[in-house]
Design a protein around this motif. Sequence first.
Motif, PDB file in Angstrom:
ATOM      1  N   GLY A   1      26.235   4.985  32.654  1.00 45.97           N
ATOM      2  CA  GLY A   1      26.902   4.034  31.783  1.00 45.97           C
ATOM      3  C   GLY A   1      26.674   2.579  32.111  1.00 45.97           C
ATOM      4  O   GLY A   1      27.054   1.695  31.341  1.00 45.97           O
ATOM      5  N   MET A   2      26.045   2.299  33.251  1.00 49.86           N
ATOM      6  CA  MET A   2      25.800   0.913  33.629  1.00 49.86           C
ATOM      7  C   MET A   2      24.559   0.387  32.911  1.00 49.86           C
ATOM      8  O   MET A   2      23.526   1.056  32.849  1.00 49.86           O
ATOM      9  CB  MET A   2      25.633   0.783  35.132  1.00 49.86           C
ATOM     10  CG  MET A   2      26.912   1.065  35.915  1.00 49.86           C
ATOM     11  SD  MET A   2      28.227  -0.091  35.496  1.00 49.86           S
ATOM     12  CE  MET A   2      27.640  -1.582  36.309  1.00 49.86           C
ATOM     13  N   GLY A   3      24.659  -0.802  32.367  1.00 44.64           N
ATOM     14  CA  GLY A   3      23.544  -1.403  31.651  1.00 44.64           C
ATOM     15  C   GLY A   3      23.868  -2.833  31.273  1.00 44.64           C
ATOM     16  O   GLY A   3      24.674  -3.502  31.919  1.00 44.64           O
ATOM     17  N   MET A   4      23.285  -3.287  30.171  1.00 43.02           N
ATOM     18  CA  MET A   4      23.469  -4.666  29.744  1.00 43.02           C
ATOM     19  C   MET A   4      24.934  -5.006  29.487  1.00 43.02           C
ATOM     20  O   MET A   4      25.365  -6.138  29.697  1.00 43.02           O
ATOM     21  CB  MET A   4      22.663  -4.926  28.471  1.00 43.02           C
ATOM     22  CG  MET A   4      21.158  -4.952  28.652  1.00 43.02           C
ATOM     23  SD  MET A   4      20.569  -6.392  29.577  1.00 43.02           S
ATOM     24  CE  MET A   4      21.101  -7.721  28.518  1.00 43.02           C
TER      25      MET A   4
ATOM     26  N   LYS B   1      17.074  -0.183  26.875  1.00 40.73           N
ATOM     27  CA  LYS B   1      16.409   0.893  27.616  1.00 40.73           C
ATOM     28  C   LYS B   1      15.595   0.336  28.788  1.00 40.73           C
ATOM     29  O   LYS B   1      15.612   0.884  29.890  1.00 40.73           O
ATOM     30  CB  LYS B   1      15.509   1.682  26.668  1.00 40.73           C
ATOM     31  CG  LYS B   1      16.258   2.504  25.631  1.00 40.73           C
ATOM     32  CD  LYS B   1      15.282   3.227  24.706  1.00 40.73           C
ATOM     33  CE  LYS B   1      16.023   4.036  23.653  1.00 40.73           C
ATOM     34  NZ  LYS B   1      15.086   4.729  22.720  1.00 40.73           N
ATOM     35  N   GLN B   2      14.878  -0.749  28.533  1.00 45.83           N
ATOM     36  CA  GLN B   2      14.046  -1.327  29.596  1.00 45.83           C
ATOM     37  C   GLN B   2      14.907  -1.834  30.747  1.00 45.83           C
ATOM     38  O   GLN B   2      14.562  -1.645  31.917  1.00 45.83           O
ATOM     39  CB  GLN B   2      13.189  -2.461  29.018  1.00 45.83           C
ATOM     40  CG  GLN B   2      12.116  -1.980  28.052  1.00 45.83           C
ATOM     41  CD  GLN B   2      11.362  -3.125  27.402  1.00 45.83           C
ATOM     42  OE1 GLN B   2      11.323  -4.246  27.913  1.00 45.83           O
ATOM     43  NE2 GLN B   2      10.753  -2.859  26.250  1.00 45.83           N
ATOM     44  N   PHE B   3      16.032  -2.454  30.409  1.00 47.99           N
ATOM     45  CA  PHE B   3      16.906  -2.973  31.465  1.00 47.99           C
ATOM     46  C   PHE B   3      17.552  -1.834  32.244  1.00 47.99           C
ATOM     47  O   PHE B   3      17.681  -1.899  33.475  1.00 47.99           O
ATOM     48  CB  PHE B   3      17.973  -3.878  30.859  1.00 47.99           C
ATOM     49  CG  PHE B   3      18.871  -4.518  31.883  1.00 47.99           C
ATOM     50  CD1 PHE B   3      18.411  -5.573  32.670  1.00 47.99           C
ATOM     51  CD2 PHE B   3      20.164  -4.062  32.067  1.00 47.99           C
ATOM     52  CE1 PHE B   3      19.231  -6.155  33.626  1.00 47.99           C
ATOM     53  CE2 PHE B   3      20.999  -4.637  33.020  1.00 47.99           C
ATOM     54  CZ  PHE B   3      20.532  -5.693  33.801  1.00 47.99           C
ATOM     55  N   ALA B   4      17.959  -0.782  31.541  1.00 47.93           N
ATOM     56  CA  ALA B   4      18.578   0.363  32.221  1.00 47.93           C
ATOM     57  C   ALA B   4      17.599   0.999  33.207  1.00 47.93           C
ATOM     58  O   ALA B   4      17.982   1.379  34.325  1.00 47.93           O
ATOM     59  CB  ALA B   4      19.047   1.384  31.195  1.00 47.93           C
ATOM     60  N   ASP B   5      16.346   1.122  32.802  1.00 47.15           N
ATOM     61  CA  ASP B   5      15.338   1.680  33.708  1.00 47.15           C
ATOM     62  C   ASP B   5      15.137   0.774  34.928  1.00 47.15           C
ATOM     63  O   ASP B   5      14.998   1.255  36.059  1.00 47.15           O
ATOM     64  CB  ASP B   5      14.007   1.851  32.975  1.00 47.15           C
ATOM     65  CG  ASP B   5      14.044   2.965  31.942  1.00 47.15           C
ATOM     66  OD1 ASP B   5      14.935   3.829  32.049  1.00 47.15           O
ATOM     67  OD2 ASP B   5      13.189   2.961  31.038  1.00 47.15           O
TER      68      ASP B   5
ATOM     69  N   ALA C   1      20.812  -7.617  43.620  1.00 40.89           N
ATOM     70  CA  ALA C   1      19.664  -6.715  43.530  1.00 40.89           C
ATOM     71  C   ALA C   1      18.908  -6.918  42.212  1.00 40.89           C
ATOM     72  O   ALA C   1      17.672  -6.887  42.176  1.00 40.89           O
ATOM     73  CB  ALA C   1      20.141  -5.262  43.647  1.00 40.89           C
ATOM     74  N   ILE C   2      19.644  -7.129  41.125  1.00 42.32           N
ATOM     75  CA  ILE C   2      19.012  -7.298  39.807  1.00 42.32           C
ATOM     76  C   ILE C   2      18.178  -8.575  39.759  1.00 42.32           C
ATOM     77  O   ILE C   2      17.048  -8.575  39.261  1.00 42.32           O
ATOM     78  CB  ILE C   2      20.087  -7.304  38.703  1.00 42.32           C
ATOM     79  CG1 ILE C   2      20.719  -5.912  38.579  1.00 42.32           C
ATOM     80  CG2 ILE C   2      19.486  -7.743  37.365  1.00 42.32           C
ATOM     81  CD1 ILE C   2      21.961  -5.877  37.719  1.00 42.32           C
ATOM     82  N   PHE C   3      18.732  -9.662  40.280  1.00 40.05           N
ATOM     83  CA  PHE C   3      18.047 -10.957  40.191  1.00 40.05           C
ATOM     84  C   PHE C   3      17.316 -11.334  41.486  1.00 40.05           C
ATOM     85  O   PHE C   3      17.005 -12.505  41.691  1.00 40.05           O
ATOM     86  CB  PHE C   3      19.054 -12.052  39.814  1.00 40.05           C
ATOM     87  CG  PHE C   3      19.536 -11.947  38.391  1.00 40.05           C
ATOM     88  CD1 PHE C   3      18.736 -12.361  37.339  1.00 40.05           C
ATOM     89  CD2 PHE C   3      20.790 -11.403  38.100  1.00 40.05           C
ATOM     90  CE1 PHE C   3      19.167 -12.258  36.029  1.00 40.05           C
ATOM     91  CE2 PHE C   3      21.232 -11.296  36.796  1.00 40.05           C
ATOM     92  CZ  PHE C   3      20.424 -11.719  35.751  1.00 40.05           C
ATOM     93  N   GLU C   4      17.053 -10.355  42.324  1.00 39.21           N
ATOM     94  CA  GLU C   4      16.246 -10.622  43.520  1.00 39.21           C
ATOM     95  C   GLU C   4      14.908 -11.204  43.049  1.00 39.21           C
ATOM     96  O   GLU C   4      14.225 -10.600  42.213  1.00 39.21           O
ATOM     97  CB  GLU C   4      16.051  -9.324  44.288  1.00 39.21           C
ATOM     98  CG  GLU C   4      15.516  -9.514  45.694  1.00 39.21           C
ATOM     99  CD  GLU C   4      14.008  -9.753  45.714  1.00 39.21           C
ATOM    100  OE1 GLU C   4      13.554 -10.598  46.508  1.00 39.21           O
ATOM    101  OE2 GLU C   4      13.306  -9.081  44.922  1.00 39.21           O
TER     102      GLU C   4
ATOM    103  N   LYS D   1      18.079   0.897  37.514  1.00 37.75           N
ATOM    104  CA  LYS D   1      18.093   2.147  38.274  1.00 37.75           C
ATOM    105  C   LYS D   1      17.151   2.039  39.474  1.00 37.75           C
ATOM    106  O   LYS D   1      17.466   2.511  40.571  1.00 37.75           O
ATOM    107  CB  LYS D   1      17.688   3.320  37.382  1.00 37.75           C
ATOM    108  CG  LYS D   1      18.770   3.749  36.398  1.00 37.75           C
ATOM    109  CD  LYS D   1      18.302   4.899  35.526  1.00 37.75           C
ATOM    110  CE  LYS D   1      19.375   5.286  34.531  1.00 37.75           C
ATOM    111  NZ  LYS D   1      18.925   6.380  33.628  1.00 37.75           N
ATOM    112  N   LYS D   2      16.001   1.408  39.252  1.00 36.16           N
ATOM    113  CA  LYS D   2      15.059   1.215  40.350  1.00 36.16           C
ATOM    114  C   LYS D   2      15.590   0.225  41.386  1.00 36.16           C
ATOM    115  O   LYS D   2      15.156   0.245  42.537  1.00 36.16           O
ATOM    116  CB  LYS D   2      13.728   0.719  39.795  1.00 36.16           C
ATOM    117  CG  LYS D   2      13.023   1.732  38.896  1.00 36.16           C
ATOM    118  CD  LYS D   2      11.760   1.156  38.277  1.00 36.16           C
ATOM    119  CE  LYS D   2      11.095   2.152  37.340  1.00 36.16           C
ATOM    120  NZ  LYS D   2       9.900   1.593  36.676  1.00 36.16           N
ATOM    121  N   ARG D   3      16.541  -0.598  40.954  1.00 33.71           N
ATOM    122  CA  ARG D   3      17.143  -1.569  41.866  1.00 33.71           C
ATOM    123  C   ARG D   3      18.400  -1.025  42.518  1.00 33.71           C
ATOM    124  O   ARG D   3      19.131  -1.756  43.191  1.00 33.71           O
ATOM    125  CB  ARG D   3      17.465  -2.874  41.123  1.00 33.71           C
ATOM    126  CG  ARG D   3      16.265  -3.570  40.489  1.00 33.71           C
ATOM    127  CD  ARG D   3      15.220  -3.945  41.540  1.00 33.71           C
ATOM    128  NE  ARG D   3      15.765  -4.849  42.540  1.00 33.71           N
ATOM    129  CZ  ARG D   3      15.342  -4.939  43.788  1.00 33.71           C
ATOM    130  NH1 ARG D   3      14.367  -4.143  44.216  1.00 33.71           N
ATOM    131  NH2 ARG D   3      15.892  -5.790  44.638  1.00 33.71           N
TER     132      ARG D   3
END
Length: 416
Positions: free
Chosen positions: A348-351, A333-337, A218-221, A340-342
């Motif tokens: 706690g999930m992030g980079m 912060k940008q990656f966490a946002d 989902a992240i690298f779609e 979430k949309k994905r």
Amino acid sequence: MVDINKLLQDMQGRMDLTIGGVTLPNGVQLQNVYIETPDDERQFRELMAASAAPVATPQARVAVKAQPSVDDLLSAHGNVHLDDLKRAGRDAKTIMESRHSLYLLEGIIGNKPVAGLTGDDCRTFFDEVAYWPRHATKRAEFVGLSVREVLHKAKTMNEPPPAQATVNKHHQRLSTFFNWLKKNKRITDNPLLGLVRQDKDDAQEETGRAFTQAELDAIFEPVAFRAWAEHHAHRWWVPMLALYSGARVTELSQLYLADVEVIDGIPGVHINRRFPGQKLKNKQSRRFVPLAQPVLDAGFMAFVDDVRTAGNKRLFPQLPNNDGNGFGRQMSKQFADYIKKRGVTEAGMGMHAFRHTLATRLARAKVPLETISKITGHKGSEGTLGKFYVDEPTLAERVAALAAFSSNVTLPNYIQ
């Protein structure tokens, strides 16, 4: 002369009464009387009751508790301690977190003289801090409230307790402060020493998890990732580098052009603290991480050439370090946002999950833990990794280890 009845009324129910200077009916003079305990109150009442009787001699002395000097109080020593941390070159995050722990300590036990700190004060602190809500200073419902008011409100709201790792950090920061007080001869012993500490094994808890394959997909779609990242070099490359290196977000976000180097024919990046604004978590973090083939195939070295042509010193100059806490905060912060949309909404999930992903999959591929440690910057089994910044004899070993990592996603190609 003093109105005894008024004094007794003023101190009713109070443990912080200060009397600057009075002369009692029997001629006894009181200066800087400070009442803060029930025993202080009892002695003062006995003194008031006896004040109507004549004194045997004009030189009669009365034992009273003097108000402590401002310089002896917890707040004053806390400020000096924080200044010493700055003077010693501690990073802004360490100082900020130490200030937070001291702020909570003072708010919970009061701004008392440090010489009087006890193990019971520490027990009170940990009993109460267990109710401190997450992100309290940023939440509207707690704005303008004192520490005790926040704790009272949090208890009524049934807020979840802080993670054990957070409580352990408070313990560490306060112990550092108390040891500092001891070295400066302000206290004789660290009041934390009398508390039973949680066993290390029991205190360990999972600070995150690896991404699942579905989450990586989902992240690298391709369409979604390109729409989010194509106009921001840091969004494009930092997640890819994190996936294939296990490096921390700050380590990658702070890279300079000079950190990219080819050693013995192997391209990689230096994780170090050589240039302005760079920081390391610990000495084991210094390392040279080979670039995995999928990252090279995606065009990373072409991107590096473009950075060099543009005259930039940092790979990702768009990422600021305004508060001194590192270049990774905006990226995180940008990656966490984005995730979430994905659909990756778990707290706690992030980079950092990339770090877990690499380490977990390399371990499953039977890569030795010592080799994984050299890649991720964890402390090795022999505790000697800190002195190996490049460690050329093991470069090929690390390249082979990264080749064993499979993300099962296709990275988009960089377009110059």
